[in-house]
Design a protein around this motif. Structure first.
Motif, mmCIF file in Angstrom:
data_model
loop_
_atom_site.group_PDB
_atom_site.id
_atom_site.type_symbol
_atom_site.label_atom_id
_atom_site.label_comp_id
_atom_site.label_asym_id
_atom_site.label_seq_id
_atom_site.Cartn_x
_atom_site.Cartn_y
_atom_site.Cartn_z
ATOM 1 N N GLU A 45 0.829 -1.225 0.000
ATOM 2 C CA GLU A 45 0.000 0.000 0.000
ATOM 3 C C GLU A 45 0.857 1.266 0.000
ATOM 4 N N VAL A 46 1.864 1.319 0.861
ATOM 5 C CA VAL A 46 2.652 2.561 0.907
ATOM 6 C C VAL A 46 3.467 2.742 -0.374
ATOM 7 N N GLU A 47 3.814 1.612 -1.009
ATOM 8 C CA GLU A 47 4.638 1.729 -2.221
ATOM 9 C C GLU A 47 3.812 2.093 -3.461
ATOM 10 N N ARG A 48 2.486 2.129 -3.322
ATOM 11 C CA ARG A 48 1.714 2.570 -4.497
ATOM 12 C C ARG A 48 0.845 3.779 -4.165
ATOM 13 N N ARG A 49 1.140 4.475 -3.081
ATOM 14 C CA ARG A 49 0.347 5.637 -2.662
ATOM 15 C C ARG A 49 0.881 6.883 -3.372
ATOM 16 N N ALA A 50 0.245 7.195 -4.517
ATOM 17 C CA ALA A 50 0.738 8.291 -5.365
ATOM 18 C C ALA A 50 0.322 9.637 -4.775
ATOM 19 N N ARG A 51 1.290 10.511 -4.534
ATOM 20 C CA ARG A 51 0.975 11.838 -3.993
ATOM 21 C C ARG A 51 1.882 12.880 -4.665
ATOM 22 N N ALA A 52 3.012 13.190 -4.029
ATOM 23 C CA ALA A 52 3.874 14.261 -4.542
ATOM 24 C C ALA A 52 4.679 13.809 -5.754
ATOM 25 N N GLY A 53 5.311 14.767 -6.388
ATOM 26 C CA GLY A 53 6.166 14.435 -7.521
ATOM 27 C C GLY A 53 7.305 15.421 -7.733
ATOM 28 N N LEU A 54 7.142 16.661 -7.234
ATOM 29 C CA LEU A 54 8.189 17.665 -7.452
ATOM 30 C C LEU A 54 9.116 17.696 -6.238
ATOM 31 N N VAL A 55 10.357 17.332 -6.459
ATOM 32 C CA VAL A 55 11.308 17.281 -5.338
ATOM 33 C C VAL A 55 12.286 18.443 -5.488
ATOM 34 N N GLU A 56 12.404 19.215 -4.405
ATOM 35 C CA GLU A 56 13.270 20.399 -4.446
ATOM 36 C C GLU A 56 14.740 20.024 -4.638
ATOM 37 N N HIS A 57 15.458 20.952 -5.204
ATOM 38 C CA HIS A 57 16.898 20.800 -5.419
ATOM 39 C C HIS A 57 17.628 20.445 -4.117
ATOM 40 N N ARG A 58 17.366 21.211 -3.049
ATOM 41 C CA ARG A 58 18.144 21.012 -1.805
ATOM 42 C C ARG A 58 17.826 19.653 -1.177
ATOM 43 N N ILE A 59 16.592 19.169 -1.396
ATOM 44 C CA ILE A 59 16.209 17.872 -0.842
ATOM 45 C C ILE A 59 16.976 16.767 -1.577
ATOM 46 N N VAL A 60 17.062 16.892 -2.895
ATOM 47 C CA VAL A 60 17.795 15.878 -3.663
ATOM 48 C C VAL A 60 19.272 15.906 -3.280
ATOM 49 N N GLU A 61 19.826 17.098 -3.078
ATOM 50 C CA GLU A 61 21.233 17.192 -2.671
ATOM 51 C C GLU A 61 21.447 16.503 -1.321
ATOM 52 N N TYR A 62 20.493 16.687 -0.433
ATOM 53 C CA TYR A 62 20.583 16.054 0.887
ATOM 54 C C TYR A 62 20.527 14.532 0.751
ATOM 55 N N LEU A 63 19.555 14.050 -0.023
ATOM 56 C CA LEU A 63 19.423 12.593 -0.198
ATOM 57 C C LEU A 63 20.673 12.035 -0.873
ATOM 58 N N ARG A 64 21.181 12.773 -1.844
ATOM 59 C CA ARG A 64 22.386 12.328 -2.557
ATOM 60 C C ARG A 64 23.568 12.217 -1.581
ATOM 61 N N ALA A 65 23.702 13.216 -0.703
ATOM 62 C CA ALA A 65 24.821 13.227 0.242
ATOM 63 C C ALA A 65 24.770 12.024 1.187
ATOM 64 N N HIS A 66 23.566 11.501 1.404
ATOM 65 C CA HIS A 66 23.414 10.336 2.284
ATOM 66 C C HIS A 66 23.325 9.035 1.517
ATOM 67 N N GLY A 67 23.552 9.081 0.222
ATOM 68 C CA GLY A 67 23.488 7.863 -0.587
ATOM 69 C C GLY A 67 22.071 7.325 -0.714
ATOM 70 N N LEU A 68 21.070 8.231 -0.658
ATOM 71 C CA LEU A 68 19.676 7.785 -0.704
ATOM 72 C C LEU A 68 18.972 8.199 -2.001
ATOM 73 N N ALA A 69 19.740 8.626 -3.004
ATOM 74 C CA ALA A 69 19.074 9.173 -4.189
ATOM 75 C C ALA A 69 19.482 8.470 -5.486
ATOM 76 N N ASP A 70 20.063 7.261 -5.388
ATOM 77 C CA ASP A 70 20.605 6.636 -6.607
ATOM 78 C C ASP A 70 19.552 6.471 -7.701
#
Ligand code: RFL
Length: 424
Positions: A45-70
């Protein structure tokens, strides 16, 4: 042993496996902090719960820095402009250029959630799915505790990432609750933290013959319509509807007809729309709690604040809360720094309120009010002027562009080494 008898001990218990809870858990685990996550829905259920789609630049940079954005970086797409359509006049707002080259990532929330769960699974800490928390205990001596249908978790801290209707917001004292400004309960007080708008948004997922090239915000005498990119075959659409209107009144032919009216003049900006896959109503309100913490309970994401989808900030703020809290908890375990943890509300509330206010201003741009057609036409003309001001290079456009795309401020830097227990 039955499920009801299970009892575990950890450092941080996280309630809710949405973006806030999953980012927090991943970052804490990477820093060596013990975490347990419980989620009331099933993994599917949580893996098909469609909601947001626009991810901010700084959020992606944060996820990338933690190895969570591959996967996000491999499969997401980048967007740096949107179109304003005002009564058939199309204006392009190149916010990528106006913010100095910064752009959004488009990546559906349910895919990010899927990836973050896979990361936790790999680390050997898969959330406990289909396990609702029923109560949290954070008062009194002894460890804090999260009670679930089949499990009790003793912990140092509870982080509520379970949305506005979850169990953790109920554990806050009444003075932390937002004022309930819903119709019938009286107006919100001046400067109050709860706002109900005089319209709602119908929200739809629809098939498209090709990907939406960029966000379209259409303002028309008939009402607002929005088109958001999601994948090459699916788009998210919004339609302004009267406040309180039921989903059932919005049949597919009626939706298509209203979209055609409001999107006239969009040309190539809007692909051909096909089958409607999902329809819902977003009650347009924003609600911010006065406090995001109570003793050893902290709230993050929608549990602490719900904004309207204008500006696409909800998920981004949820991750920004998680980043702040992860940093504070890691400092607590590494250096015994409780003061920073106690400063959580005072650091996050100003950003949340600023975002709420900017999102409200943006919403006003998209919703000319006025009972009579002549008033509405005059309001539309004013909106067109404001859109022009944003679209033309200048201070107004640059300020809005920075906020919209999430050009800053940066989120706390990653902690990579293992923490040690605080000195008493
Ligand atoms: P979530 O994602 O709601 O996750 C909360 C989780 O907690 C679980 N839960 C419980 N678990 C255990 N025990 C209990 N008692 C529980 N009670 C609840 C729930 O099952 C759920 O899995 O909260 P989180 O992590 O704070 O994330 C917030 C975001 O989901 C939300 O703000 C965004 O989706 C808002 N939003 C958007 N945000 C953006 O930043 N960009 C966008 O483009 C954007 N588009 C949108 C949106 C929200 C939308 N809807 C449907 C409200 C578009 C839409 C249509």
């Amino acid at each position: 042993m039955t499920r009801a008898q299970r009892r575990v001990r950890t450092q941080v218990a996280v309630v809710g496996a949405g973006p806030a809870g999953l980012v927090l858990a991943n970052v804490l685990l990477r820093a060596g902090v013990g975490v347990a996550v419980v989620e009331r829905r099933s993994r599917a259920e949580v893996e098909r719960r469609a909601r947001a789609g626009l991810v901010e630049h700084r959020i992606v940079e944060y996820l990338r820095a933690h190895g969570l954005a591959d996967r996000l970086l491999a499969e997401g797409t980048r967007h740096g402009w949107c179109d304003f359509l005002c009564s058939g006049r199309l204006l392009r707002f190149d916010y990528g250029a106006q913010s100095g080259g910064v752009r959004h990532w488009v990546y559906p929330q349910q895919l990010l959630v899927r990836d973050l769960i896979a990361d936790l699974h790999e680390a050997g800490h898969t959330p406990e799915f289909s396990l609702p928390a029923t109560r949290v205990h954070v008062d009194g001596a002894g460890p804090a505790r999260v009670e679930c249908a089949g499990l009790d978790i003793d912990c140092d801290y509870v982080v509520g990432c379970d949305g506005p209707h979850g169990v953790t917001p109920q554990a806050l004292p009444p003075e932390a609750a937002p004022h309930d400004g819903l119709p019938g309960t009286g107006p919100a007080p001046p400067g109050g933290l709860d706002e109900r708008y005089p319209y709602d948004w119908l929200t739809l997922l629809a098939e498209v013959d090709r990907g939406v090239p960029g966000v379209v915000y259409a303002v028309h005498e008939d009402g607002f319509a929005g088109v958001m990119p999601r994948t090459s075959r699916i788009a998210r659409l919004y339609l302004e509807i009267p406040a309180g209107d039921a989903t059932a009144r919005w049949t597919a032919p009626r939706v298509h007809e209203r979209l055609r009216t409001r999107l006239v003049g969009a040309g190539a900006a809007v692909p051909r729309l096909g089958r409607i896959l999902e329809t819902g109503v977003l009650r347009m309100r924003s609600s911010v709690r006065r406090r995001f913490q109570h003793g050893r309970l902290f709230l993050a994401g929608d549990a602490a604040h719900v904004l309207t989808p204008s500006g696409a900030k909800g998920m981004n703020l949820a991750v920004a809360d998680a980043a702040d809290l992860a940093d504070a908890l890691i400092r607590r375990y590494r250096y015994g720094d409780e003061a920073h943890l106690d400063g959580y509300t005072s650091r996050r509330l100003p950003e949340v309120l600023r975002t709420r206010d900017l999102a409200a201003g943006f919403l006003d741009l998209l919703h000319p009010q006025g009972r009579h057609p002549a008033d509405r036409r005059a309001e539309l003309a004013l909106r067109l002027e404001r859109m022009r001001e944003l679209a033309e290079p200048g201070a107004a456009g640059a300020a809005f562009a920075h906020w919209y795309v999430g050009a800053g401020p940066e989120l706390p830097v990653p902690h990579t080494s293992a923490p040690r227990e605080p000195t008493p």
